[in-house]
Design a protein around this motif. Structure first.
Motif, PDB file in Angstrom:
ATOM      1  N   GLY A  45      38.357  25.262  35.901  1.00 21.44           N
ATOM      2  CA  GLY A  45      39.662  25.859  35.657  1.00 21.44           C
ATOM      3  C   GLY A  45      39.543  27.370  35.672  1.00 21.44           C
ATOM      4  N   ASP A  47      40.177  29.620  33.023  1.00 17.52           N
ATOM      5  CA  ASP A  47      39.766  30.314  31.808  1.00 17.52           C
ATOM      6  C   ASP A  47      38.241  30.419  31.749  1.00 17.52           C
ATOM      7  OD1 ASP A  47      41.005  31.148  28.986  1.00 17.52           O
ATOM      8  OD2 ASP A  47      39.068  30.173  28.613  1.00 17.52           O
ATOM      9  N   ASN A  50      36.538  27.328  30.803  1.00 23.19           N
ATOM     10  CA  ASN A  50      36.692  26.157  31.674  1.00 23.19           C
ATOM     11  C   ASN A  50      35.462  26.019  32.569  1.00 23.19           C
ATOM     12  OD1 ASN A  50      40.269  26.662  32.191  1.00 23.19           O
ATOM     13  ND2 ASN A  50      39.179  25.661  30.522  1.00 23.19           N
ATOM     14  N   TYR A 102      35.695  23.721  26.388  1.00 25.81           N
ATOM     15  CA  TYR A 102      37.153  23.722  26.447  1.00 25.81           C
ATOM     16  C   TYR A 102      37.666  24.796  25.497  1.00 25.81           C
ATOM     17  CZ  TYR A 102      36.315  20.665  22.359  1.00 25.81           C
ATOM     18  OH  TYR A 102      35.854  20.126  21.162  1.00 25.81           O
ATOM     19  N   ARG A 103      38.880  25.235  25.723  1.00 26.55           N
ATOM     20  CA  ARG A 103      39.442  26.290  24.878  1.00 26.55           C
ATOM     21  C   ARG A 103      39.599  25.805  23.441  1.00 26.55           C
ATOM     22  NH1 ARG A 103      44.825  27.576  27.820  1.00 26.55           N
ATOM     23  NH2 ARG A 103      44.559  25.352  28.281  1.00 26.55           N
ATOM     24  N   GLU A 115      44.604  19.667  27.585  1.00 27.58           N
ATOM     25  CA  GLU A 115      44.808  20.056  28.982  1.00 27.58           C
ATOM     26  C   GLU A 115      43.466  20.360  29.649  1.00 27.58           C
ATOM     27  OE1 GLU A 115      49.158  22.166  28.073  1.00 27.58           O
ATOM     28  OE2 GLU A 115      47.366  23.385  28.429  1.00 27.58           O
ATOM     29  N   ASP A 116      42.605  21.083  28.920  1.00 32.51           N
ATOM     30  CA  ASP A 116      41.291  21.409  29.472  1.00 32.51           C
ATOM     31  C   ASP A 116      40.438  20.156  29.655  1.00 32.51           C
ATOM     32  OD1 ASP A 116      42.154  23.985  29.330  1.00 32.51           O
ATOM     33  OD2 ASP A 116      40.674  24.656  27.867  1.00 32.51           O
ATOM     34  N   SER A 117      40.467  19.269  28.682  1.00 24.13           N
ATOM     35  CA  SER A 117      39.675  18.043  28.771  1.00 24.13           C
ATOM     36  C   SER A 117      40.079  17.228  29.988  1.00 24.13           C
ATOM     37  CB  SER A 117      39.841  17.219  27.491  1.00 24.13           C
ATOM     38  OG  SER A 117      39.371  17.923  26.356  1.00 24.13           O
ATOM     39  N   GLN A 119      41.485  18.409  32.693  1.00 22.30           N
ATOM     40  CA  GLN A 119      41.039  19.139  33.884  1.00 22.30           C
ATOM     41  C   GLN A 119      39.565  18.885  34.168  1.00 22.30           C
ATOM     42  OE1 GLN A 119      42.688  23.361  33.194  1.00 22.30           O
ATOM     43  NE2 GLN A 119      42.622  23.170  35.410  1.00 22.30           N
TER      44      GLN A 119
END
Length: 295
Positions: A45, A47, A50, A102-103, A115-117, A119
Motif C-alpha cells: 500500500g 503508507d 504498508n 499495519y497502521r 483496511e490495511d489487513s 490490503q
C-alpha cells in the motif's frame, strides 16, 4: 515438575544474558535462518507501514500453503521485524509465511487497521505465487489484536470486498488469544480506538459469523487475564458451531496471553503445541474454491 522448572530456569538464563533486548528480539536471536529465504520490505500500500515480509521454505518442489500473520499490541504498537520466529517456524514446516505491518492508533482508529489487513491479504493472493505460495491455500492468522484483525478479515465480507476478494477465498483462519466479543470495552488503552462509548456493534467479529464462514482454529491460554478466553475464544467457537462452521478450539495451561505466540519459537515450544496444531489444521483443509475467471 523438575523438568518444567529446569526449562523455565534455562529460558530465564538466556533472557538474562540478553538484558536490554525485548523478549521478542531474544526469541529472534535464538531462531535459525537456514530454513527459509526472506523477501523483505515489500510494499502492499501507500503508507510507510504498508509493508510485509515473506518467508519461503527452502528446497521447494511445488507451491505450498500460505499464512498471512498479524501481530498483537492493542492496535497501538508492534513491528513485523519482531516476529521473525513465527515466519521461521512456519517456513520450516513447509508453509509460506507473510508477516505484515499495519497502521496503528493514533494514526488510525477502527477501521484503518482492517483496511490495511485486507490490503495485505489482497497483495498476498495476487503476488504470492512468485514466492512459491499457493493462493488457493491461503490462511489468515493473528495473535491478540492481530487475532481480531484475522477474524474480521475472515468473517466480515466488506474488508476483502475492497480488494476484490471474499472470505470463501480463504481456506481458513487461525486465532491466538483473539478478542472477538469485547463490548462494552473495559481496557482504557483500547477505548478511544473503537470510539467508546459509541463503539459500533459491527466492530465485533462474533457478530459476523455465518454458515459460509471459513473453518477456524482457535487457541487461547487457559488463564489469560487480558483477553477472557471463555467469552472470546469459547464464545466464538460456540457461535461458529451454531452456524455449522468447522472449528477446533484449544486451551493451554502453561502459556499466558503473550507467551502463547512465543510458543512458535524453538526455545519455547515446550509451552504448548501451537505450531503443531497450526500445521495439522492447514494440512487438513481442502483448498479454497477459485472463481471461474481464475481457472
Amino acid at each position: 515438575m523438575i523438568r518444567l522448572a529446569l526449562r523455565i530456569g534455562l529460558v530465564g538464563a538466556l533472557l538474562g544474558l540478553l538484558v536490554g533486548c525485548s523478549p521478542l528480539k531474544v526469541l529472534n536471536l535464538l531462531t535459525p535462518d537456514g530454513t527459509y529465504t526472506k523477501a523483505s520490505n515489500l510494499k502492499y500500500g501507500n503508507d510507510p507501514r504498508n509493508q510485509l515480509d515473506v518467508y519461503t521454505p527452502v528446497n521447494l518442489t511445488s507451491d505450498v500453503p500460505v499464512v498471512v500473520f498479524f501481530y498483537g499490541g492493542s492496535w497501538t504498537r508492534g513491528s513485523r521485524s519482531d516476529y521473525g520466529f513465527v515466519g521461521e517456524a512456519l517456513a520450516a514446516r513447509g508453509i509460506v509465511a507473510v508477516i505484515a505491518d499495519y497502521r496503528l492508533y493514533p494514526q488510525v482508529h477502527y477501521q484503518g487497521f482492517l483496511e490495511d489487513s485486507a490490503q495485505a491479504v489482497g497483495w498476498t493472493r495476487q503476488h504470492i505465487h512468485q514466492y512459491r505460495g499457493d493462493p488457493k491455500r491461503l490462511y489468515v492468522m493473528g495473535h491478540s489484536a492481530g487475532g481480531y484483525n484475522a477474524a474480521m478479515i475472515a468473517l466480515d465480507p466488506q474488508w476483502l470486498a475492497a480488494v476484490n476478494m471474499q472470505p470463501s477465498m480463504l481456506s481458513g483462519w487461525i486465532g491466538l488469544a483473539g478478542p472477538y466479543d469485547f463490548l462494552p470495552i473495559e481496557n482504557p488503552e483500547v477505548k478511544p480506538i473503537f470510539f467508546f462509548p459509541d463503539s459500533p456493534p459491527d466492530s465485533q467479529p462474533i457478530n459476523h459469523v455465518g454458515p459460509n464462514s471459513p473453518p477456524a482454529l482457535l487457541m487461547a491460554a487457559q488463564d489469560d487475564s487480558l483477553v477472557n478466553p471463555q467469552r472470546n475464544t469459547a464464545g466464538m467457537a460456540r457461535r461458529l458451531r451454531e452456524q455449522g462452521v468447522s472449528v477446533r478450539e484449544l486451551y493451554f495451561s502453561k502459556p499466558g496471553h503473550g507467551t502463547l505466540v512465543a510458543a512458535f519459537a524453538r526455545p519455547m515450544r515446550w509451552l504448548a503445541p501451537v505450531l503443531d496444531e497450526v500445521v495439522t489444521f492447514i494440512n487438513g483443509q481442502d483448498p479454497a474454491p477459485i472463481d471461474s475467471h481464475e481457472r
